[in-house]
Design an enzyme around this catalytic site. Sequence first.
Site, PDB file in Angstrom:
ATOM      1  N   GLN A   1       0.774  -1.237   0.000  1.00 39.07           N
ATOM      2  CA  GLN A   1       0.000   0.000   0.000  1.00 39.07           C
ATOM      3  C   GLN A   1       0.813   1.299   0.000  1.00 39.07           C
ATOM      4  O   GLN A   1       0.477   2.246  -0.720  1.00 39.07           O
ATOM      5  CB  GLN A   1      -0.973   0.008   1.205  1.00 39.07           C
ATOM      6  CG  GLN A   1      -1.849   1.225   1.230  1.00 39.07           C
ATOM      7  CD  GLN A   1      -2.956   1.247   2.264  1.00 39.07           C
ATOM      8  OE1 GLN A   1      -3.559   2.268   2.462  1.00 39.07           O
ATOM      9  NE2 GLN A   1      -3.252   0.149   2.922  1.00 39.07           N
TER      10      GLN A   1
ATOM     11  N   GLY B   1      -7.903  19.502  20.674  1.00 41.68           N
ATOM     12  CA  GLY B   1      -7.370  20.849  20.444  1.00 41.68           C
ATOM     13  C   GLY B   1      -7.990  21.764  21.484  1.00 41.68           C
ATOM     14  O   GLY B   1      -8.297  21.331  22.596  1.00 41.68           O
ATOM     15  N   GLY B   2      -8.200  23.006  21.118  1.00 34.64           N
ATOM     16  CA  GLY B   2      -8.774  23.952  22.066  1.00 34.64           C
ATOM     17  C   GLY B   2     -10.286  23.829  22.207  1.00 34.64           C
ATOM     18  O   GLY B   2     -10.885  24.460  23.081  1.00 34.64           O
TER      19      GLY B   2
ATOM     20  N   GLU C   1       1.479  -1.533   8.259  1.00 39.25           N
ATOM     21  CA  GLU C   1       0.652  -0.441   8.795  1.00 39.25           C
ATOM     22  C   GLU C   1       0.599  -0.348  10.331  1.00 39.25           C
ATOM     23  O   GLU C   1       0.990   0.652  10.922  1.00 39.25           O
ATOM     24  CB  GLU C   1      -0.782  -0.630   8.240  1.00 39.25           C
ATOM     25  CG  GLU C   1      -1.817   0.290   8.811  1.00 39.25           C
ATOM     26  CD  GLU C   1      -1.618   1.735   8.412  1.00 39.25           C
ATOM     27  OE1 GLU C   1      -1.539   1.999   7.213  1.00 39.25           O
ATOM     28  OE2 GLU C   1      -1.539   2.593   9.304  1.00 39.25           O
TER      29      GLU C   1
ATOM     30  N   ASP D   1       0.613   3.522   6.055  1.00 37.58           N
ATOM     31  CA  ASP D   1       0.795   3.189   4.637  1.00 37.58           C
ATOM     32  C   ASP D   1       0.539   4.380   3.711  1.00 37.58           C
ATOM     33  O   ASP D   1       1.450   5.017   3.230  1.00 37.58           O
ATOM     34  CB  ASP D   1      -0.139   2.037   4.255  1.00 37.58           C
ATOM     35  CG  ASP D   1       0.390   0.699   4.739  1.00 37.58           C
ATOM     36  OD1 ASP D   1       1.590   0.609   5.045  1.00 37.58           O
ATOM     37  OD2 ASP D   1      -0.388  -0.259   4.802  1.00 37.58           O
TER      38      ASP D   1
END
Length: 416
Positions: free
Chosen positions: A17, A248-249, A140, A169
């Site tokens: 892949q 995140g925020g 992978e 991959d």
Amino acid sequence: MTKPLDGIKIIDFTHVQAGPACTQMLAWFGADVIKVERPGAGDVTRSQLRDIPNVDALYFTMLNSNKRSLTLDTKKPEGKEVLERLVRESDVLVENFGPGALDRMGFSWERLKELNPKMIVASVKGFSDGHHYDDLKVYENVAQCAGGAASTTGFWDGPPTISAAALGDSNTGMHLAIGILTALIGRAKTGKGQKVAVSMQDSVLNLCRVKLRDQQRLERVGYLEEYPQYPHGTFSDVVPRGGNAGGGGQPGWVLKCKGWETDPNAYIYFTVQGHAWEPICRALGKPEWINDPAYMTAEARQPHIFEIFATIEAWLADKTKFEAVDILRKFDIPCAPVLTMKELADDPSLRASGTIVEVPHKERGTYLTVGSPIKFSELKPEVTASPLLGEHTEDVLAGLGYTKQQIFNLREVKAV
Ligand code: CAO
């Protein structure tokens, strides 16, 4: 229509892949990608996870569109000679063999450079050169573990978890494509080729950049306020798994919608974006939260975040994931239904944009694949079928100057 990579000839010595995803993308953009495969067998994915007996598997067809296939035994002297001729005429060689395989075949970087100083040699390996694991073969999930994705994915009370997305991959293949295009631009300035190497571990880690951010924040302050462990749980000295937290925020979570009891995908992702707090309260019918000091700032909300999510789930109980998103989008709330592969395959917008395409194939009939996720104003990448094993052997050899008799001889010794 001329395509940006028209005239670029790529020897595609890739399999499975990571490498094929890279060269497929370059083929969509116009490169002549010649997939070099072992006679009689070819890329292992041709026969892996087959859904139709004796026909190339989707694993292969979905990663090798727009290419030509040349069978060549590059361990035989006759095969090596063909490869040498091809190298002299090509711009790029891409490979993702196990460590050292290309050298053992007699095609080290030094040798390739000698054959063609303008050649760009691009490699995927599990670990970068000189890394203490650089002798390892990698797939992978190994890369997801080595690159930091697994330790940071999943729930805190469960084991490290693999993502279904091909972070090791296809993601590595995309990094390699950027490297190849950069080297091509560099070559246009210097006239010289170069070696481009991308490791799967590095590519996964590059996508886990925010987790390395979190590791440093954790070491400095001892907690991570956007993780579910805050403020009531405990933190160790490593970034924990945060379940479905926003990361995140903006806090967020996967929330149940109508039908979740029987449909495992009746969920939406809901983001509590700070400046959308007022519309969120209005959408939920909770106007009293707008100015309540216990809820009105992100900091004040964090200790109640799961109570807020529970309130949203109560609101979602009589709405399907699609109905919910249709209401929430009017309030400018970042959210999306959790979509299944079946829903994505049938999505009219994705069909119209060319992100999901139907491709006619000589032996399979039509199959679905993911087309170019990159859209251009001046290029519409067309996806054509993956080649049958050795479909273009004669064409490629004739293009290299081999006569019919010479091609016959190569077949006789099973070099092609
Ligand atoms: N003619 C003759 N020999 C060929 C050939 C051809 N056309 N194409 C490949 N070979 C040979 C190689 O030269 C190699 O021979 P030696 O090991 O005897 O030198 C042999 O085939 C096996 O190659 P390999 O090591 O690449 O294959 P594998 O199935 O054992 O390993 C993989 C597969 C993916 C683990 C390994 O290639 C790898 O680690 N690649 C780098 C990382 C990577 O890309 N992994 C992602 C794959 S996508 O999940």
